[in-house]
Design an enzyme around this catalytic site. Sequence first.
Site, PDB file in Angstrom:
ATOM      1  CG  HIS A 162       1.966 -13.928   3.699  1.00 12.83           C
ATOM      2  ND1 HIS A 162       1.320 -13.599   4.871  1.00 12.83           N
ATOM      3  CD2 HIS A 162       1.994 -12.797   2.956  1.00 12.83           C
ATOM      4  CE1 HIS A 162       0.968 -12.321   4.834  1.00 12.83           C
ATOM      5  NE2 HIS A 162       1.358 -11.810   3.685  1.00 12.83           N
ATOM      6  CB  CYS A 249       3.273 -13.104  10.805  1.00 11.45           C
ATOM      7  SG  CYS A 249       2.208 -14.238  11.667  1.00 11.45           S
TER       8      CYS A 249
HETATM    9  C1  CIR Z   1      -3.272 -10.053   7.260  1.00 12.21           C
HETATM   10  O1  CIR Z   1      -4.232 -10.536   6.677  1.00 12.21           O
HETATM   11  O2  CIR Z   1      -2.473  -9.297   6.688  1.00 12.21           O
HETATM   12  C2  CIR Z   1      -3.072 -10.354   8.720  1.00 12.21           C
HETATM   13  N1  CIR Z   1      -4.349 -10.514   9.348  1.00 12.21           N
HETATM   14  C3  CIR Z   1      -2.237 -11.593   8.892  1.00 12.21           C
HETATM   15  C4  CIR Z   1      -0.825 -11.416   8.438  1.00 12.21           C
HETATM   16  C5  CIR Z   1       0.011 -12.614   8.715  1.00 12.21           C
HETATM   17  N2  CIR Z   1       1.341 -12.372   8.277  1.00 12.21           N
HETATM   18  C6  CIR Z   1       2.212 -13.322   7.998  1.00 12.21           C
HETATM   19  O3  CIR Z   1       1.886 -14.497   8.048  1.00 12.21           O
HETATM   20  N3  CIR Z   1       3.420 -12.949   7.625  1.00 12.21           N
END
Ligand code: CIR
Length: 254
Positions: A162, A249
């Site tokens: 991201h 997140c």
């Molecule tokens: C994913 O792979 O979607 C989740 N395990 C981690 C998401 C992390 N989100 C973020 O950094 N905004």
Amino acid sequence: MVLRALLRLIPDSFARALSAAPRSVPIDVELARDQHAAYCAVLSSAGVDITLLPADEQLPDCVFVEDTAVIADGLALITRPGAPSRLGEPLAVAAALAPHLELARLSAPATLDGGDCLRLGRTLYIGRSSRTNAAGIAAAEAALAPRGFRVVAIDLPPDILHLKCVCSPLGGDRLLLAEGTLPASLFEGASPVWIPFEDRYAANVVAAGAHILAAAEYPRTLAALAAAGFRVHPVSTSEVRKADGSLTCQSLLF
Ligand code: CIR
């Protein structure tokens, strides 16, 4: 000034949360919960009013609420996360935000993760990534341009999940950015606070006014933020990191 934050508790199924690479060490879900509670406590101590959603065992990644909505100027754009296993996450988030914000929704084939969206002033930078597609960026622009926002797409290399994995907003025009990742020239008018490439994981911080939540494991980044005038709160991230998560997140601030 941030007044509220929405967070979501961690299900037992977090042990099976998504990660790009196979985990060499399993997630300690209880430790993850302790770290999440510490994160909430810091936000509370900074005067933020917290809403905590229940966990959903069917949604192993549901703690990562940032990816489910983009909030700007009274609008919550409810996303369609780019990972198919996460498509059910926005439902409860939308219901919790509805009393506070106007809602708009993405529809297929658009996908967008909030972790790809970084706001500086009236500009929303959006990473085009493995999770966020062109239709998602166009939908965000359609929702936000009428509110006076400029949307700028940034193509991310495949090794960056991201946009906010390597940079994050510090408030005003200030931007925390890791050297050797993205050029500062992409962010017109921003004032970067630089951290070394080796600390790039720590480029993801949560700014709540003068308070900053930063990854506890990176003393050089903590020092750089303190030197830049912030009140820095180290927060442990060992367990969310095993699921490719970091700090922004875990919350939606509004
Ligand atoms: C994913 O792979 O979607 C989740 N395990 C981690 C998401 C992390 N989100 C973020 O950094 N905004």
